[in-house]
Design an enzyme around this catalytic site. Structure first.
Site, PDB file in Angstrom:
ATOM      1  N   GLY A 273       0.746  -1.288   0.124  1.00  0.00           N
ATOM      2  CA  GLY A 273       0.010  -0.289   0.190  1.00  0.00           C
ATOM      3  C   GLY A 273       0.398   0.775   0.232  1.00  0.00           C
ATOM      4  O   GLY A 273       0.409   2.104  -0.882  1.00  0.00           O
ATOM      5  N   MET A 275       5.245   3.339   1.866  1.00  0.00           N
ATOM      6  CA  MET A 275       6.409   2.943   2.976  1.00  0.00           C
ATOM      7  C   MET A 275       7.003   3.754   3.177  1.00  0.00           C
ATOM      8  O   MET A 275       6.568   4.741   2.542  1.00  0.00           O
ATOM      9  CB  MET A 275       7.315   1.983   1.497  1.00  0.00           C
ATOM     10  CG  MET A 275       8.863   1.943   2.397  1.00  0.00           C
ATOM     11  SD  MET A 275       8.222   0.561   3.391  1.00  0.00           S
ATOM     12  CE  MET A 275       9.790   0.837   4.491  1.00  0.00           C
ATOM     13  N   ASN A 277       9.133   5.742   3.989  1.00  0.00           N
ATOM     14  CA  ASN A 277      11.147   5.793   4.241  1.00  0.00           C
ATOM     15  C   ASN A 277      10.486   6.718   4.583  1.00  0.00           C
ATOM     16  O   ASN A 277      10.545   7.821   4.067  1.00  0.00           O
ATOM     17  CB  ASN A 277      11.728   5.680   3.044  1.00  0.00           C
ATOM     18  CG  ASN A 277      10.849   4.592   2.147  1.00  0.00           C
ATOM     19  OD1 ASN A 277      11.268   3.425   2.059  1.00  0.00           O
ATOM     20  ND2 ASN A 277      10.392   4.623   0.717  1.00  0.00           N
ATOM     21  N   HIS A 309      -0.755   6.696   8.834  1.00  0.00           N
ATOM     22  CA  HIS A 309      -0.470   5.430   8.915  1.00  0.00           C
ATOM     23  C   HIS A 309       1.301   6.159   9.098  1.00  0.00           C
ATOM     24  O   HIS A 309       2.398   5.545   9.296  1.00  0.00           O
ATOM     25  CB  HIS A 309      -0.819   4.446   8.193  1.00  0.00           C
ATOM     26  CG  HIS A 309      -0.242   3.030   8.709  1.00  0.00           C
ATOM     27  ND1 HIS A 309      -0.809   2.538   9.888  1.00  0.00           N
ATOM     28  CD2 HIS A 309       1.173   2.714   8.362  1.00  0.00           C
ATOM     29  CE1 HIS A 309       0.292   1.404   9.750  1.00  0.00           C
ATOM     30  NE2 HIS A 309       1.222   1.021   9.287  1.00  0.00           N
ATOM     31  N   GLU A 310       1.490   5.606   7.375  1.00  0.00           N
ATOM     32  CA  GLU A 310       3.060   5.788   6.865  1.00  0.00           C
ATOM     33  C   GLU A 310       3.189   7.345   7.935  1.00  0.00           C
ATOM     34  O   GLU A 310       4.847   7.063   8.534  1.00  0.00           O
ATOM     35  CB  GLU A 310       3.221   5.821   5.334  1.00  0.00           C
ATOM     36  CG  GLU A 310       2.038   5.187   5.005  1.00  0.00           C
ATOM     37  CD  GLU A 310       2.883   3.473   5.348  1.00  0.00           C
ATOM     38  OE1 GLU A 310       4.265   4.079   5.727  1.00  0.00           O
ATOM     39  OE2 GLU A 310       1.961   2.111   4.723  1.00  0.00           O
ATOM     40  N   GLU A 332       4.375  -2.039  13.620  1.00  0.00           N
ATOM     41  CA  GLU A 332       3.205  -2.250  12.965  1.00  0.00           C
ATOM     42  C   GLU A 332       2.017  -1.914  13.557  1.00  0.00           C
ATOM     43  O   GLU A 332       0.950  -1.417  12.852  1.00  0.00           O
ATOM     44  CB  GLU A 332       2.664  -3.047  11.571  1.00  0.00           C
ATOM     45  CG  GLU A 332       4.275  -3.154  10.528  1.00  0.00           C
ATOM     46  CD  GLU A 332       4.272  -1.743   9.603  1.00  0.00           C
ATOM     47  OE1 GLU A 332       3.228  -1.581   8.979  1.00  0.00           O
ATOM     48  OE2 GLU A 332       5.055  -2.142   9.036  1.00  0.00           O
TER      49      GLU A 332
END
Length: 890
Positions: A273, A275, A277, A309-310, A332
């Site tokens: 979905g 990432m 980084n 979320h990210e 997570e």
């Protein structure tokens, strides 16, 4: 592609790295076929590691071009000359210096040929990376493990016309054209040590939107979202969601952003979905792009949640990362908990909770009940990519939620603050995390931690008794958990049960208890009873009449509740429970009971069951609810997967489908005028907005249309066609198409043709077009899917497109995937084998559709096993697919 049988990795075998890499300098010269990566690694022995140990750097299919140790070139043709070993999958120094030293390595990569979408690859004309979990080793040789934290400086170089945008982690410190050349470069520096799985780069010609965010300390952060040219306007909602997430994290968790810039890049080719980084999030574009014309309300809500979320990973995952991949749930599960809380604050909290639990039960409970069951923190794995599961994410979040329930809001916040302060810049473990809450709350959380180590979904069995003479109500609660692979015996969990007692005519009454059978004063005040022993009895006093117990309010624990409430009690809960989640749950329980009875009747050749009391209860919800979004959830029946899960064994998917369709039809007929009235009442009165209130009205309007059409097909289809043709937003248009799709004939096919023609240039909308057709519950659907695979818009190479068509058939069409002749199984098995050499991760996830095969009736079960054994017998399976198929058959 790695085809060797992966050796088991075990938590008990963890040891600290023998060497640390303090600084990483990368010089990446981008080229479509021959990207050169020069890495300079500042390495030192770890004083906690083994002295004089060999240094083994991970690789995966690499082509080494040059290497040097402290400036001295190493002859790659003769590794023995430097007491080493070089293969595409490892670079070994058998006797490295026992002091700080520099190792330089140059590799050459073909990003255009990288169909696995791990490491450095191309999405369209753009260069991008995906390094979690073990993708960095496809870029350069490295200690590819999350407990090696390094400070990165990255120089990117590319043709200026091909890639005018050059991004990496951290802050940009230099950028210029190369004199006398058509190329240019940019240098990025990330001052925060991070594991290599958080490394990212992007190079391409993309459209951009920019904004700024002022942190609570007054720092200005530049925000950028970069998308395909022409799609910039569709990134506005994502930018708004990002700024709301940044403000919320400051307010709720006290976490401020720490770099000068925050960039997001949307790409169309992505296995996951998104990432997280550091400072450069890379997203599947389906979680960035949205406009009223192309995105549904659900799409907007998903964008909001995934953006949050990210971003939240900046602290729970990046600033504090996980020591090893066994601790994956630490970043997570915790971050899913945080994004759930954010979404609940942005929207209707009860509706958000209902949606979260629907997903948990459909995905994670099924996982727990099958051969792929594993604990939230597994003890062993063969392929880590296969553990990015609902158990790690969703159940991991539920554990954090229970921790907050048990410790209380104030202690939970203090525990989080201690965790951030104590482990900032570290690679932490579950034990590190739990210790903070034990210290703050003064509680012994040893038994609670079993949630991390024991697989399976616990069951609570509840019996009640009311003594009119003593005005005492007694609850007898026992817990159990079935065996799962590798775990035959389960110790008791700590299970918080939020509850209330409802007395007809009075509503919720105050909870009072005393004596040996009583609850503690703290439990009574919180309305939460802790079940930590195999059995517990709680007696409540001063109960004026037999109450209706409202158990597991807010779904306070991820368990199965076995309590046989009477139909009258369920009607009372639907109408009067003060907890909206349990009002919804009562409706689901009533419907599930009806559906289970109908399945048994259908299999016996009898007509299915209907119940007008249930219909009247749902009518009252639609007519009286002040929250249309809640009403929409309340009248939505359990899905076919939910019904199968409740039946648990000897499952006949055809009977389940027939039973559910019959009940939908009965509700549509029995509530006809109520549904029509709500359909008209919920019509939009202004311009489109994705906000919670108008989205809730659309949700109820479209659910009522669907149910009405189930009861009156002729009039319902007429209404659906009118809505399809006149809709001004994708939510209403696609909802109407979903209704039309359920009835074979020219109207359906004309609607599909019109939809495709209108949105041919919108890839994400065409994904919906593929997905809906794959989910049509008809025998002809497999043939339709095979025909659609020949469509000019279908491609194997794009994960979104593959998931939309093939994945939807496997996951969203249980009757046809589980066709009694086994054709659905054979089809998916064949796709997995074809795909495995190109993209093992996506192939393995597709194979996970078989996760519940052991629960099927004997005929289907045998056919599913045959399909799995066919996959297992293939000569050259990837480690990803081999792991899934072997665990499925074990």
């Amino acid at each position: 592609m790695r085809t060797d049988a992966a050796k088991p990795v075990r938590l008990k075998d963890y040891r600290v790295p023998d060497y640390l890499i303090g600084k990483v300098a990368l010089d990446v010269k981008l080229d479509p076929r021959a990207t050169k990566v020069a890495a300079r690694l500042s390495i030192r022995p770890n004083p906690k590691g083994r002295p004089n140990a060999p240094l083994v750097l991970d690789g995966d299919g690499l082509r080494a071009k040059r290497a040097a140790l402290d400036g001295r070139s190493l002859d790659l043709e003769d590794p023995g000359a430097w007491n080493g070993l070089l293969t595409p999958d490892a670079l070994t120094l058998n006797a490295p210096p026992q002091r700080p030293f520099e190792l330089e390595i140059e590799t050459e990569i073909d990003p255009s040929a990288n169909s696995q979408l791990m490491g450095l690859y191309r999405s369209g004309s753009a260069y991008c990376t995906q390094c979690e979990a073990e993708g960095f080793r496809r870029i350069t040789y490295f200690l590819d493990r999350p407990d090696v934290l390094s400070v990165y400086t990255v120089r990117l170089e590319a043709e200026a016309a091909e890639a005018p945008l050059l991004l990496s982690n951290g802050n940009k410190i230099e950028a210029r054209k190369i004199q006398g050349s058509t190329r240019h470069y940019a240098v990025w520096h990330d001052p925060f040590p991070k594991p290599c799985y958080l490394f990212a780069l992007v190079g391409g010609d993309l459209g951009s939107i920019f904004s700024e965010f002022t942190t609570r300390s007054g720092r200005q952060v530049k925000l950028g979202i970069h998308v395909e040219h022409g799609k910039e306007g569709q990134a506005a909602y994502a930018m708004d969601a990002l700024k709301r997430a940044m403000a919320w994290d400051e307010q709720v968790f006290g976490r401020e952003y720490d770099l000068d810039v925050f960039n997001i890049v949307a790409v169309s080719d992505f296995n996951m979905g998104a990432m997280e980084n550091k400072g450069l999030n890379i997203f599947n574009d389906k979680y960035i792009l949205a406009s009223p014309r192309t995105a549904t309300d659900a799409d907007y809500a998903h964008i909001e949640a995934v953006i949050a979320h990210e971003y939240f990973h900046n602290w729970t995952g990046n600033r504090i990362t996980c020591r090893d991949w066994f601790q994956l749930c630490l970043k997570e599960g915790l971050t899913v908990f945080r994004d759930h809380a954010f979404s609940a604050d942005m929207r209707s909290a009860p509706v958000r909770r209902i949606a979260d639990v629907r997903s948990l039960r459909a995905q994670q409970f099924a996982e727990d009940a099958g051969p792929l069951a594993h604990s939230v923190r597994p003890e062993t794995y063969r392929e880590i990519n296969n553990f990015y599961t609902a158990t790690v994410y969703e159940k991991g979040a539920e554990i954090i939620r229970m921790l907050r329930v048990l410790t209380g809001d104030e202690a939970f916040r203090k525990g989080m603050d201690l965790y951030f302060a104590r482990f900032d810049g570290a690679a932490a473990t579950i034990e590190d995390f739990i210790s903070c809450f034990a210290e703050i709350s003064g509680r012994d959380l040893t038994q609670f931690s079993r949630w991390y180590n024991q697989a399976g979904t616990p069951s609570l069995d509840v019996e009640t008794a009311y003594d009119e003479a003593s005005r005492t109500f007694t609850l007898d609660i026992s817990q159990s958990c079935k065996p799962t692979p590798g775990q035959d015996h389960k110790e008791p969990f700590v299970i918080p049960v939020a509850l209330g007692l409802i007395v007809p005519g009075e509503g919720d009454i105050r909870l009072r208890a005393d004596g040996n059978d009583g609850a503690s004063a703290e439990e009574l005040a919180k309305g939460v009873i802790e079940i930590s022993a195999p059995q517990r009895r709680i007696s409540f006093r001063d109960v004026p009449a037999r109450p209706v117990p409202s158990l597991l309010r807010g779904f306070s624990a991820p368990v199965r509740l076995n309590y046989v409430a009477s139909e009258d009690d369920l009607i009372t809960l639907i109408a009067h429970d003060s907890d909206d989640f349990n009002r919804w749950q009562a409706a689901q329980t009533y419907a599930t009971r009806l559906l289970q009875e109908s399945v048994a009747l259908i299999r016996a050749g009898e007509p299915p069951k209907s119940d007008m009391n249930f219909v009247r209860a749902l009518s009252a919800v639609v007519e009286t609810s002040r929250d249309p979004a809640f009403a929409a959830q309340a009248v939505t029946l359990p899905g076919e997967i939910d019904i199968a899960r409740e039946i648990g064994k000897d499952i006949d998917p055809d009977a389940i489908h027939l039973a559910r369709e019959a009940l939908r039809g009965a509700i549509g007929q029995g509530m006809g005028q109520v549904l029509l009235s709500a359909y008209g009442r919920m019509a939009a009165g202004g311009p489109y907005s994705p906000d919670a209130v108008p989205a809730g009205r659309r949700a109820l309007r479209n659910v009522t249309l669907d149910l009405f059409a189930a009861g009156d097909r002729e009039v319902g289809l007429r209404l659906a066609k009118r809505q399809f043709e006149s809709a001004q937003n994708m939510t209403d248009k696609f909802a109407a198409l979903c209704v039309l799709a359920q009835t074979p004939g020219s109207e359906r096919e004309s609607a599909f043709e019109a939809f495709y023609s209108a949105y041919e240039g919108e890839a994400l909308v065409i994904d919906k077009w593929f997905s809906l057709q794959a989910a049509i519950p008809e025998k002809a659907t497999l043939g339709r899917v095979k025909q659609l695979m020949k469509h000019k818009a279908f491609t194997y190479s794009n994960p979104n497109r593959l998931r939309a068509l093939v994945g939807s058939f496997a996951a969203a069409n249980p009757a046809q995937f589980n066709a009694p002749d086994g054709s659905g199984y054979d089809f998916i098995a064949g796709i997995v084998l074809d795909l495995d050499a190109k993209n093992p991760q996506v192939a393995a996830r597709l194979l996970s559709a078989f996760k519940s095969w052991r629960m099927l009736e004997a005929g289907r079960r045998a056919l599913a096993e045959d399909a799995l054994r066919h996959v297992a017998s293939a000569a050259a399976l990837s480690a990803d697919v081999r792991d899934i198929v072997e665990r499925s058959l074990a």
